[in-house]
Motif scaffolding. Structure first.
Motif, PDB file in Angstrom:
ATOM      1  N   MET A 163       0.821  -1.186   0.000  1.00 27.48           N
ATOM      2  CA  MET A 163       0.000   0.000   0.000  1.00 27.48           C
ATOM      3  C   MET A 163       0.872   1.260   0.000  1.00 27.48           C
ATOM      4  O   MET A 163       0.521   2.237  -0.646  1.00 27.48           O
ATOM      5  CB  MET A 163      -0.905  -0.046   1.233  1.00 27.48           C
ATOM      6  CG  MET A 163      -2.025   0.919   1.179  1.00 27.48           C
ATOM      7  SD  MET A 163      -3.168   0.460  -0.118  1.00 27.48           S
ATOM      8  CE  MET A 163      -4.669   0.965   0.574  1.00 27.48           C
TER       9      MET A 163
ATOM     10  N   LYS B 108       3.744   1.707  -1.413  1.00 25.57           N
ATOM     11  CA  LYS B 108       4.260   1.946  -2.762  1.00 25.57           C
ATOM     12  C   LYS B 108       3.206   2.609  -3.641  1.00 25.57           C
ATOM     13  O   LYS B 108       3.531   3.444  -4.490  1.00 25.57           O
ATOM     14  CB  LYS B 108       4.745   0.652  -3.388  1.00 25.57           C
ATOM     15  CG  LYS B 108       6.026   0.140  -2.786  1.00 25.57           C
ATOM     16  CD  LYS B 108       6.527  -1.074  -3.514  1.00 25.57           C
ATOM     17  CE  LYS B 108       7.818  -1.548  -2.869  1.00 25.57           C
ATOM     18  NZ  LYS B 108       8.399  -2.675  -3.591  1.00 25.57           N
ATOM     19  N   ILE B 109       1.943   2.254  -3.453  1.00 28.59           N
ATOM     20  CA  ILE B 109       0.866   2.872  -4.231  1.00 28.59           C
ATOM     21  C   ILE B 109       0.778   4.349  -3.896  1.00 28.59           C
ATOM     22  O   ILE B 109       0.675   5.191  -4.790  1.00 28.59           O
ATOM     23  CB  ILE B 109      -0.485   2.167  -3.958  1.00 28.59           C
ATOM     24  CG1 ILE B 109      -0.444   0.749  -4.511  1.00 28.59           C
ATOM     25  CG2 ILE B 109      -1.637   2.956  -4.554  1.00 28.59           C
ATOM     26  CD1 ILE B 109      -1.639  -0.097  -4.144  1.00 28.59           C
ATOM     27  N   PHE B 110       0.801   4.703  -2.613  1.00 30.87           N
ATOM     28  CA  PHE B 110       0.742   6.106  -2.206  1.00 30.87           C
ATOM     29  C   PHE B 110       1.948   6.884  -2.721  1.00 30.87           C
ATOM     30  O   PHE B 110       1.814   8.028  -3.164  1.00 30.87           O
ATOM     31  CB  PHE B 110       0.641   6.225  -0.680  1.00 30.87           C
ATOM     32  CG  PHE B 110      -0.709   5.874  -0.136  1.00 30.87           C
ATOM     33  CD1 PHE B 110      -1.855   6.515  -0.595  1.00 30.87           C
ATOM     34  CD2 PHE B 110      -0.848   4.908   0.836  1.00 30.87           C
ATOM     35  CE1 PHE B 110      -3.100   6.211  -0.099  1.00 30.87           C
ATOM     36  CE2 PHE B 110      -2.098   4.583   1.343  1.00 30.87           C
ATOM     37  CZ  PHE B 110      -3.226   5.228   0.869  1.00 30.87           C
TER      38      PHE B 110
ATOM     39  N   SER C 202       3.687   6.202  -5.406  1.00 32.44           N
ATOM     40  CA  SER C 202       3.517   6.333  -6.843  1.00 32.44           C
ATOM     41  C   SER C 202       2.539   7.462  -7.179  1.00 32.44           C
ATOM     42  O   SER C 202       2.791   8.275  -8.067  1.00 32.44           O
ATOM     43  CB  SER C 202       3.015   5.019  -7.435  1.00 32.44           C
ATOM     44  OG  SER C 202       2.740   5.159  -8.803  1.00 32.44           O
ATOM     45  N   VAL C 203       1.431   7.522  -6.459  1.00 32.97           N
ATOM     46  CA  VAL C 203       0.439   8.582  -6.678  1.00 32.97           C
ATOM     47  C   VAL C 203       1.037   9.933  -6.337  1.00 32.97           C
ATOM     48  O   VAL C 203       0.842  10.911  -7.065  1.00 32.97           O
ATOM     49  CB  VAL C 203      -0.838   8.310  -5.849  1.00 32.97           C
ATOM     50  CG1 VAL C 203      -1.759   9.518  -5.863  1.00 32.97           C
ATOM     51  CG2 VAL C 203      -1.559   7.078  -6.374  1.00 32.97           C
TER      52      VAL C 203
END
Length: 52
Positions: A1, A3-5, A7-8
């Motif tokens: 999770m 890494k997703i934040f 990336s965004v």
């Protein structure tokens, strides 16, 4: 999770930088750099001298 934040967040920073660059290109005609100051000339005709 995490890494997703990350990336965004990176995509948002890149988008923000592109928007700022586009705005600057629309507003600024020329920047002249001197030894002790620089001058910003806007497309509107306004000229600002900034002391170093």
């Amino acid at each position: 999770m995490k890494k997703i934040f990350e990336s965004v967040a990176l995509k948002n920073i890149a988008l923000k930088n592109r928007l700022i660059e586009a705005l600057v290109k629309k507003l600024i005609e020329k920047i002249t750099v001197f030894a002790d100051h620089f001058t910003v000339e806007f497309k509107s005709g306004i000229i600002i001298d900034i002391e170093a």
